[in-house]
Write a protein that holds these residues in place. Structure first.
Motif, PDB file in Angstrom:
ATOM      1  N   ASP A   6       2.672  -6.690  -6.246  1.00  0.00           N
ATOM      2  CA  ASP A   6       1.590  -6.826  -5.278  1.00  0.00           C
ATOM      3  C   ASP A   6       2.147  -7.501  -4.022  1.00  0.00           C
ATOM      4  OD1 ASP A   6       1.685  -9.587  -5.646  1.00  0.00           O
ATOM      5  OD2 ASP A   6      -0.103  -9.662  -6.888  1.00  0.00           O
ATOM      6  N   VAL A   7       1.328  -7.605  -3.008  1.00  0.00           N
ATOM      7  CA  VAL A   7       1.788  -8.110  -1.717  1.00  0.00           C
ATOM      8  C   VAL A   7       2.387  -9.515  -1.837  1.00  0.00           C
ATOM      9  CG1 VAL A   7      -0.455  -9.024  -0.988  1.00  0.00           C
ATOM     10  CG2 VAL A   7       1.210  -8.322   0.731  1.00  0.00           C
ATOM     11  N   HIS A   8       1.831 -10.355  -2.698  1.00  0.00           N
ATOM     12  CA  HIS A   8       2.346 -11.720  -2.848  1.00  0.00           C
ATOM     13  C   HIS A   8       3.762 -11.728  -3.424  1.00  0.00           C
ATOM     14  CE1 HIS A   8      -1.533 -13.207  -1.722  1.00  0.00           C
ATOM     15  NE2 HIS A   8      -2.106 -12.436  -2.646  1.00  0.00           N
ATOM     16  N   GLN A   9       4.072 -10.761  -4.264  1.00  0.00           N
ATOM     17  CA  GLN A   9       5.424 -10.685  -4.817  1.00  0.00           C
ATOM     18  C   GLN A   9       6.439 -10.304  -3.736  1.00  0.00           C
ATOM     19  OE1 GLN A   9       4.282  -8.147  -8.099  1.00  0.00           O
ATOM     20  NE2 GLN A   9       4.770  -9.801  -9.530  1.00  0.00           N
ATOM     21  N   THR A  53       4.529  -1.691 -14.016  1.00  0.00           N
ATOM     22  CA  THR A  53       3.610  -2.316 -13.062  1.00  0.00           C
ATOM     23  C   THR A  53       4.249  -2.320 -11.672  1.00  0.00           C
ATOM     24  OG1 THR A  53       4.468  -4.531 -13.475  1.00  0.00           O
ATOM     25  CG2 THR A  53       2.607  -3.806 -14.822  1.00  0.00           C
ATOM     26  N   ARG A  54       3.403  -2.380 -10.686  1.00  0.00           N
ATOM     27  CA  ARG A  54       3.869  -2.395  -9.295  1.00  0.00           C
ATOM     28  C   ARG A  54       3.733  -3.807  -8.724  1.00  0.00           C
ATOM     29  NH1 ARG A  54       4.114   2.671  -7.094  1.00  0.00           N
ATOM     30  NH2 ARG A  54       3.351   4.320  -8.442  1.00  0.00           N
ATOM     31  N   LEU A  77       8.247   4.083  -8.666  1.00  0.00           N
ATOM     32  CA  LEU A  77       8.930   2.799  -8.810  1.00  0.00           C
ATOM     33  C   LEU A  77       9.532   2.709 -10.200  1.00  0.00           C
ATOM     34  CD1 LEU A  77       6.331   0.353  -7.244  1.00  0.00           C
ATOM     35  CD2 LEU A  77       8.487   1.075  -6.262  1.00  0.00           C
ATOM     36  N   PRO A  78      10.842   2.555 -10.280  1.00  0.00           N
ATOM     37  CA  PRO A  78      11.474   2.470 -11.603  1.00  0.00           C
ATOM     38  C   PRO A  78      11.397   1.072 -12.212  1.00  0.00           C
ATOM     39  CG  PRO A  78      13.127   2.389  -9.886  1.00  0.00           C
ATOM     40  CD  PRO A  78      11.809   2.568  -9.197  1.00  0.00           C
ATOM     41  N   GLY A  79      10.239   0.436 -12.139  1.00  0.00           N
ATOM     42  CA  GLY A  79      10.081  -0.893 -12.716  1.00  0.00           C
ATOM     43  C   GLY A  79      10.139  -0.840 -14.234  1.00  0.00           C
ATOM     44  N   PRO A  80      10.620  -1.896 -14.889  1.00  0.00           N
ATOM     45  CA  PRO A  80      10.798  -1.886 -16.336  1.00  0.00           C
ATOM     46  C   PRO A  80       9.491  -1.767 -17.118  1.00  0.00           C
ATOM     47  CG  PRO A  80      11.192  -4.082 -15.461  1.00  0.00           C
ATOM     48  CD  PRO A  80      11.018  -3.157 -14.284  1.00  0.00           C
ATOM     49  N   ASP A  81       8.418  -2.352 -16.615  1.00  0.00           N
ATOM     50  CA  ASP A  81       7.164  -2.326 -17.380  1.00  0.00           C
ATOM     51  C   ASP A  81       6.114  -1.407 -16.759  1.00  0.00           C
ATOM     52  OD1 ASP A  81       6.540  -3.747 -15.140  1.00  0.00           O
ATOM     53  OD2 ASP A  81       5.910  -5.560 -16.179  1.00  0.00           O
ATOM     54  N   ARG A 135       0.835  -1.211   0.000  1.00  0.00           N
ATOM     55  CA  ARG A 135       0.000   0.000   0.000  1.00  0.00           C
ATOM     56  C   ARG A 135       0.865   1.255   0.000  1.00  0.00           C
ATOM     57  NH1 ARG A 135      -4.052  -2.442   4.518  1.00  0.00           N
ATOM     58  NH2 ARG A 135      -5.235  -3.790   3.106  1.00  0.00           N
ATOM     59  N   TRP A 136       1.928   1.248   0.793  1.00  0.00           N
ATOM     60  CA  TRP A 136       2.842   2.391   0.887  1.00  0.00           C
ATOM     61  C   TRP A 136       3.494   2.659  -0.467  1.00  0.00           C
ATOM     62  CZ3 TRP A 136       8.251   2.310   0.329  1.00  0.00           C
ATOM     63  CH2 TRP A 136       8.917   3.475   0.708  1.00  0.00           C
ATOM     64  N   ALA A 137       3.862   1.588  -1.164  1.00  0.00           N
ATOM     65  CA  ALA A 137       4.564   1.716  -2.454  1.00  0.00           C
ATOM     66  C   ALA A 137       3.704   2.383  -3.524  1.00  0.00           C
ATOM     67  CB  ALA A 137       5.038   0.345  -2.928  1.00  0.00           C
TER      68      ALA A 137
END
Length: 191
Positions: A45-48, A42-43, A36-40, A29-31
């Motif tokens: 999720d908690v399971h990740q 997407t963020r 976020l410098p993710g490549p695609d 939730r905080w994120a």
């Protein structure tokens, strides 16, 4: 099969721990409020975040050793003193295989718990940690801590600092046999 960006998840969890510590659900939730410098784009999720933690656990020993060597190389760290401390954490659920009833530092003897042991440098930099069954006594953990320092980290000599919970004749002999000087708390007796 879901791909997990362990690097990104780890960076986010570390940032969260430094800025606004939360549970893994709280991290996800905080994120949402940070870049976020993710490549695609997407963020995670908690399971990740949980799966990233599982991965980090699977490489724990190698990771601790790598970080220890980086510290000693980059900072020219001379490990002359090691502090050892233990704490417990209790559980509300029943899914943890290490959870047992034991001495509760949280003053919750009605809850199962785990015991956490941490070795740190005199500067407060972590060297290694271990998680024990909640019924394990402090004194039972010391031989393991000594072995980790001697075998995994190749520490030949140091001053080992611990509290009175690890003080036994056998543990003093183990410290001496390892070549470690020591400072341990001592139970004061009324006479």
């Amino acid at each position: 099969q879901v791909a997990i960006d362990v690097d990104l998840c780890t960076r986010v969890m570390v940032l969260n721990r430094l800025m606004a510590p939360r549970s893994k659900l709280g991290v996800s939730r905080w994120a949402e409020g940070i870049y976020l410098p993710g490549p695609d784009g997407t963020r995670p999720d908690v399971h990740q975040y949980y799966r990233a933690m599982d991965y980090l656990l699977s490489v724990k020993n190698e990771l601790e050793l790598h970080l220890y060597h980086r510290l000693t190389d980059l900072l020219s760290l001379q490990l002359s003193m090691v502090f050892y401390d233990l704490t417990s954490s209790y559980f509300e659920g029943g899914a943890c295989p290490l959870a047992r009833y034991g001495y509760s530092r949280d003053r919750r003897p009605d809850r199962k718990q785990i015991l956490l042991g941490l070795l740190v440098t005199e500067e407060g930099l972590p060297i290694a940690h271990e998680v024990y069954e909640g019924s394990t006594t402090d004194r039972e953990t010391l031989p393991d801590a000594i072995a980790r320092l001697k075998e995994r980290f190749q520490v030949k000599e140091c001053i080992f600092v611990g509290d009175r919970g690890v003080m036994t004749r056998d543990n003093l002999e183990a410290l001496q046999a390892a070549g470690f000087r020591y400072i341990l708390g001592y139970h004061k007796r009324n006479r």
